[in-house]
Write a protein that holds these residues in place. Structure first.
Motif, PDB file in Angstrom:
ATOM      1  N   HIS A  92      -4.890   1.820   1.789  1.00 43.41           N
ATOM      2  CA  HIS A  92      -4.864   1.457   3.208  1.00 43.41           C
ATOM      3  C   HIS A  92      -6.061   2.092   3.902  1.00 43.41           C
TER       4      HIS A  92
ATOM      5  N   TRP B 113       0.825  -1.212   0.000  1.00 42.53           N
ATOM      6  CA  TRP B 113       0.000   0.000   0.000  1.00 42.53           C
ATOM      7  C   TRP B 113       0.864   1.269   0.000  1.00 42.53           C
ATOM      8  N   CYS B 114       2.073   1.187   0.538  1.00 44.98           N
ATOM      9  CA  CYS B 114       2.933   2.375   0.676  1.00 44.98           C
ATOM     10  C   CYS B 114       3.720   2.579  -0.623  1.00 44.98           C
TER      11      CYS B 114
ATOM     12  N   ASP C 100     -12.912   4.543  -6.160  1.00 45.41           N
ATOM     13  CA  ASP C 100     -11.451   4.663  -6.095  1.00 45.41           C
ATOM     14  C   ASP C 100     -11.007   4.919  -4.662  1.00 45.41           C
ATOM     15  N   LYS C 101     -10.860   3.834  -3.906  1.00 46.56           N
ATOM     16  CA  LYS C 101     -10.547   3.953  -2.487  1.00 46.56           C
ATOM     17  C   LYS C 101      -9.040   3.971  -2.240  1.00 46.56           C
ATOM     18  N   PRO C 102      -8.622   4.544  -1.116  1.00 40.68           N
ATOM     19  CA  PRO C 102      -7.209   4.448  -0.726  1.00 40.68           C
ATOM     20  C   PRO C 102      -6.814   2.993  -0.516  1.00 40.68           C
TER      21      PRO C 102
ATOM     22  N   ARG D  79      -2.359   7.544   6.235  1.00 41.07           N
ATOM     23  CA  ARG D  79      -2.386   8.642   5.284  1.00 41.07           C
ATOM     24  C   ARG D  79      -1.033   9.350   5.319  1.00 41.07           C
ATOM     25  N   PRO D  80      -0.524   9.803   4.177  1.00 32.97           N
ATOM     26  CA  PRO D  80      -1.129   9.689   2.857  1.00 32.97           C
ATOM     27  C   PRO D  80      -1.006   8.266   2.313  1.00 32.97           C
ATOM     28  N   THR D  81      -1.951   7.914   1.476  1.00 32.83           N
ATOM     29  CA  THR D  81      -1.975   6.614   0.822  1.00 32.83           C
ATOM     30  C   THR D  81      -2.510   6.807  -0.589  1.00 32.83           C
ATOM     31  N   PRO D  82      -1.893   6.211  -1.598  1.00 31.25           N
ATOM     32  CA  PRO D  82      -2.418   6.343  -2.951  1.00 31.25           C
ATOM     33  C   PRO D  82      -3.723   5.572  -3.107  1.00 31.25           C
ATOM     34  N   THR D  83      -4.447   5.898  -4.142  1.00 28.29           N
ATOM     35  CA  THR D  83      -5.667   5.163  -4.439  1.00 28.29           C
ATOM     36  C   THR D  83      -5.355   3.978  -5.343  1.00 28.29           C
TER      37      THR D  83
ATOM     38  N   GLN E  30      -4.675   5.078  -8.901  1.00 28.29           N
ATOM     39  CA  GLN E  30      -3.346   5.680  -9.070  1.00 28.29           C
ATOM     40  C   GLN E  30      -2.267   4.606  -9.185  1.00 28.29           C
TER      41      GLN E  30
END
Length: 365
Positions: free
Chosen positions: A299, A235-236, A295-297, A303-307, A310
């Motif tokens: 994680h 996720w990172c 389009d959820k994050p 935060r921050p976390t990409p979707t 993305q």
């Protein structure tokens, strides 16, 4: 909870109390427990779902190799659970990448790459040991080394493409079969399985790995791809500064060439990494694309976390240049045009630690 503490205390030989929930997942609960002597240990208790049982076997067997990670203090296969020593509250690699200190982030990345490389190089003679330990803790599930997850992902991609409005390009099934060999027998080494940034503690004694739920032997190229992509299944995921991905990849490569000298050949190395990138891109596509209606994050809380959109766009862009596999590269370009083209998402940003606006107290660019 009382039964877990009692079982964990018995296998570790200490009385445990005051459990603190550290999170975990749908497969397991992770608890920090105090001991009567004033110290603390970590208890990881698993559910009885099939994937949780596989995760338990991998964790118990992988930690029992004592190659990396926390010291294993005890195992109860009947609960099932493992008890480990407590490595404390050291920052993770994710913490420094999402922080505001670029030097700490670079140092953390290099420690991560070198640590994984040393683990790989030092493990090649332990494959039979892991197989023996898997049998000792076996819960009836195939190991990750035996599980045909790459082939299953390839079949799922062939099904997913028409559902996404994309005709399967000629030659793609054959290329996917060839790509699937990347996770197999070539240059195998031990890995905890999930080497994502939040599973790597940067302690005063150096890098310490946690989470052995996917422990197995697989090609070193599968970890090398984590350096270049970066973080293939995590996720990172943000963009690294120019040249840094190459630097951490070379740090990892320098360690594994000590045991596999053929990897010093650029043609061998880069072809293997490209193949592994294709494997991980298929994995990301079949895991995430069906979930991108919203389009959820990636994680639920960090935060921050990409979707999801993305990350998929970023993965497809990289894979679209894999000219070793022309049908696969064409598939990625079709996904970019026909799927990502309608998403209207911003490009994947850089890691906050390298963002001057974040360090200066402004908003992330």
């Amino acid at each position: 909870m009382e039964a877990i503490l009692r079982a964990a205390g018995e296998v570790a030989g200490v009385e445990l109390f005051d459990p603190v929930d550290l999170g975990g997942s749908s497969r397991s609960a992770v608890l920090r427990c105090r001991t009567a002597e004033g110290g603390s240990v970590i208890v990881k208790a698993f559910t009885t779902e099939p994937e949780a049982l596989r995760a338990f076997t991998a964790e118990a067997a992988g930690l029992s190799l004592r190659l990396a990670g926390p010291e294993l203090l005890g195992v109860d296969a009947s609960v099932p659970l493992v008890v480990m020593n407590d490595l404390g509250d050291a920052p993770t690699l994710a913490d420094v990448l999402l922080g505001d200190d670029p030097k700490a982030a670079v140092d953390g990345l290099l420690a991560w790459a070198r640590g994984l490389g040393r683990l790989a190089a030092g493990s090649v003679h332990r494959r039979a040991d892991l197989a023996r330990l898997w049998t000792a803790y076996d819960k009836g599930m195939l190991s990750w080394g035996e599980e045909p997850w790459i082939a299953r992902n390839a079949a799922d991609l062939i099904t997913l493409l028409p559902a996404s409005g994309i005709a399967v390009p000629p030659g793609l099934p054959e290329e996917l079969a060839r790509i699937g060999t990347a996770g197999g027998q070539e240059y195998p080494a031990f890995t905890p399985g999930d080497t994502c940034p939040d599973n790597n503690l940067l302690t005063v004694d150096g890098l310490r790995l946690i989470d052995f739920e996917g422990a197995c032997f697989q090609s070193v190229f599968m970890t090398a791809a984590y350096c270049r992509m970066p973080f293939s299944s995590c996720w990172c995921v943000f963009v690294l500064p120019p040249g840094l991905a190459e630097e951490i990849e070379q740090a990892y490569r320098a360690e594994v060439t000590a045991i596999y000298p053929a990897l010093a050949e650029d043609a061998v190395w880069h072809a293997g990494v490209r193949q592994a990138i294709a494997v991980w891109t298929v994995d990301a596509t079949v895991r995430l694309l069906p979930r991108t209606a919203d389009d959820k994050p990636l994680h639920p809380t960090r935060r921050p976390t990409p979707t999801m959109r993305q990350v998929l766009t970023h993965r497809w862009e990289m894979a679209s240049t894999l000219n070793d596999f022309p049908a696969f590269a064409e598939t990625m370009r079709l996904l970019l045009a026909k799927v990502a083209g309608g998403w209207n998402v911003s490009p994947l940003p850089g890691y906050p630690a390298f963002d001057e606006a974040v360090r200066d107290g402004g908003e992330q660019r």
